[in-house]
Design an enzyme around this catalytic site. Structure first.
Site, short mmCIF file in Angstrom:
data_model
loop_
_atom_site.label_atom_id
_atom_site.label_comp_id
_atom_site.label_asym_id
_atom_site.label_seq_id
_atom_site.Cartn_x
_atom_site.Cartn_y
_atom_site.Cartn_z
N HIS A 25 0.96 -1.52 -0.11
CA HIS A 25 -0.83 0.08 -0.05
C HIS A 25 1.08 1.17 -0.20
CE1 HIS A 25 -3.79 2.06 2.09
NE2 HIS A 25 -3.18 3.02 1.24
N HIS A 27 1.14 4.44 -2.64
CA HIS A 27 0.49 5.50 -3.91
C HIS A 27 2.03 5.66 -4.61
CE1 HIS A 27 -3.51 5.04 -2.76
NE2 HIS A 27 -2.62 5.24 -1.51
N HIS A 205 -9.13 0.68 -1.15
CA HIS A 205 -9.61 1.38 -0.18
C HIS A 205 -10.79 1.02 0.92
CE1 HIS A 205 -6.06 2.84 -1.51
NE2 HIS A 205 -5.90 3.87 -0.35
N GLU A 208 -11.24 3.59 6.06
CA GLU A 208 -9.26 4.88 6.63
C GLU A 208 -10.14 6.46 7.63
OE1 GLU A 208 -7.93 6.66 3.05
OE2 GLU A 208 -6.35 7.30 4.74
N ASP A 286 1.91 3.88 2.83
CA ASP A 286 0.74 4.88 1.59
C ASP A 286 1.43 5.94 0.88
OD1 ASP A 286 -1.89 5.47 1.01
OD2 ASP A 286 -1.92 6.52 3.20
N ASP A 287 1.65 7.43 1.64
CA ASP A 287 1.94 8.43 1.19
C ASP A 287 3.80 8.39 1.54
OD1 ASP A 287 0.23 8.58 -1.06
OD2 ASP A 287 -1.01 8.81 0.27
N1 ADE Z 1 -4.61 8.49 -2.28
C1 ADE Z 1 -3.33 9.07 -2.00
N2 ADE Z 1 -3.55 8.26 -0.40
C2 ADE Z 1 -4.57 8.27 -0.17
C3 ADE Z 1 -5.22 7.42 1.37
N3 ADE Z 1 -5.17 7.93 2.46
N4 ADE Z 1 -6.82 7.66 1.32
C4 ADE Z 1 -7.29 7.23 -0.43
N5 ADE Z 1 -6.33 8.24 -1.60
C5 ADE Z 1 -5.40 8.30 -1.27
ZN ZN Z 2 -3.72 4.73 0.79
#
Ligand code: ADE
Ligand code: ZN
Length: 346
Positions: A25, A27, A205, A208, A286-287
């Site tokens: 996971h 992006h 997703h 969250e 995630d990011d």
């Molecule tokens: N796109 C990038 N990060 C995300 C996240 N945490 N939740 C949903 N979409 C995303």
């Molecule tokens: Zn994500």
């Protein structure tokens, strides 16, 4: 090997760094570090809204998912050429390989970029070329998962899928990302039906920020194989029982949950409780350029906050390989490497 010997607390960070793992996971646009963002802006003759890297980093304070997505989409505007997508992906894979990620399943979306006038072909070719080059240079395996943006329409998701089809062989699966609240999984049931017919692996997703009901519908309507985040499942004991029974993996992202205020404190994160309940949890970033760290930072900070042990580390790494979309023989080879690491360490 499942009999994990105790590891002294002071050696645990070293074990977390060295253990082989899969990242499921992440992006790719969320791995775009401010330094590279400025460099790409300059290469493409674009102005940045911030005077320098430090000022941009200072803007990375978020109230919730949407406040992050607004800044994140702004950051994607510097990506203009196939080489930009290549460079961003290589940079991530270098970091992942250094964190002992043997296999990465990388989320990307084309809708953000086609919305800026780029072609889906350019995006996918840049990402794929980096995956091939990183394998040759670093030995890391990487595959691509195309995420539909859930704040857009079903029709736009169908268009996105069609544009990706000439690249079917470069994409292992499809997912669902972006603003969760008000965009339940069932909005995309027909697109996911079509993707399933085409042989794509399916993830989404869910849970969250959204309610457990979104996790139920991701499972029962979209028929996904993994849930991205899924932390809200802990509010629903029947859902936990379902996740355990069907061995549905949750791709948990602790630092993301902290930075987007899904949890107020890492010490309150449910990762440990998930493992105790028998949920197939995994740890992911995630990011990472926005949330304060790559996968090993997610491991080290959550282990420190929650008092997790080598037994949990082994389980999380094992889950990451078991939940990955690789062939059984490749999976077995990854698990052997994991066992060798733990045997050598204790
Ligand atoms: N796109 C990038 N990060 C995300 C996240 N945490 N939740 C949903 N979409 C995303
Ligand atoms: Zn994500």
């Amino acid at each position: 090997m499942h009999d994990i010997k105790p590891v002294a607390a002071e050696r645990l960070p070293d074990l977390l760094r060295k253990m082989p793992k899969a990242e499921l996971h992440m992006h790719i646009e969320g791995s775009l570090e401010p330094e590279l963002m400025f460099a790409l802006a300059q290469r493409n003759g674009l102005a940045m809204d911030y005077p320098d890297v430090a000022a941009l980093r200072r803007a990375y304070v978020f109230d919730d998912l949407q406040s992050f997505l607004d800044i994140y989409h702004q950051g994607t505007l510097v990506l203009r050429t196939e080489q930009d997508f290549f460079d961003m992906t290589m940079a991530y894979l270098e970091r992942a390989a250094a964190d002992q990620v043997l296999h990465a399943e990388i989320f990307f979306d084309t809708q953000t970029h086609t919305g800026h006038g780029l072609s889906a072909d350019l995006v996918i070719n840049g990402l794929h070329r980096a995956c091939v080059a990183a394998h040759a240079k670093l030995g890391i395996d990487a595959s691509l998962i195309l995420c539909f943006l859930r704040h857009l329409t079903e029709r736009e998701a169908f268009e996105c899928l069609e544009q990706a089809l000439p690249h079917r062989d470069k994409i292992v699966g499809v997912g669902l990302a972006s603003s969760e609240m008000g965009h339940p999984p069932e909005k995309f049931s027909r697109v996911f039906d079509r993707a399933r017919e085409l042989g794509f692996r399916l993830v989404a997703h869910a849970g969250e920020e959204g309610p457990p009901a979104y996790i139920w519908s991701a499972l029962d309507v979209l028929k996904v194989e993994r849930i991205d985040h899924g932390v809200q499942a802990m509010r629903d004991p029947a859902l936990i029982a379902r996740l355990v029974k069907d061995r549905i993996a949750l791709t948990v992202c602790p630092l993301s949950n902290l930075k987007l205020r899904v949890v107020q404190d890492l010490a309150q994160h449910s990762l440990g409780r998930m493992l105790e309940a028998g949920v197939m949890a995994t740890v992911n970033s995630d990011d990472p350029a926005y949330f304060g760290g790559y996968i090993n930072e997610n491991f080290s900070q959550s282990f420190a906050a929650l008092g997790l042990t080598a037994v949990h580390a082994y389980q999380l790494a094992r889950n990451s390989f078991e939940a990955s979309f690789v062939d059984a023989s490749v999976k077995a080879a990854y698990l052997d490497r994991l066992d060798e690491c733990f045997e050598a360490f204790v």
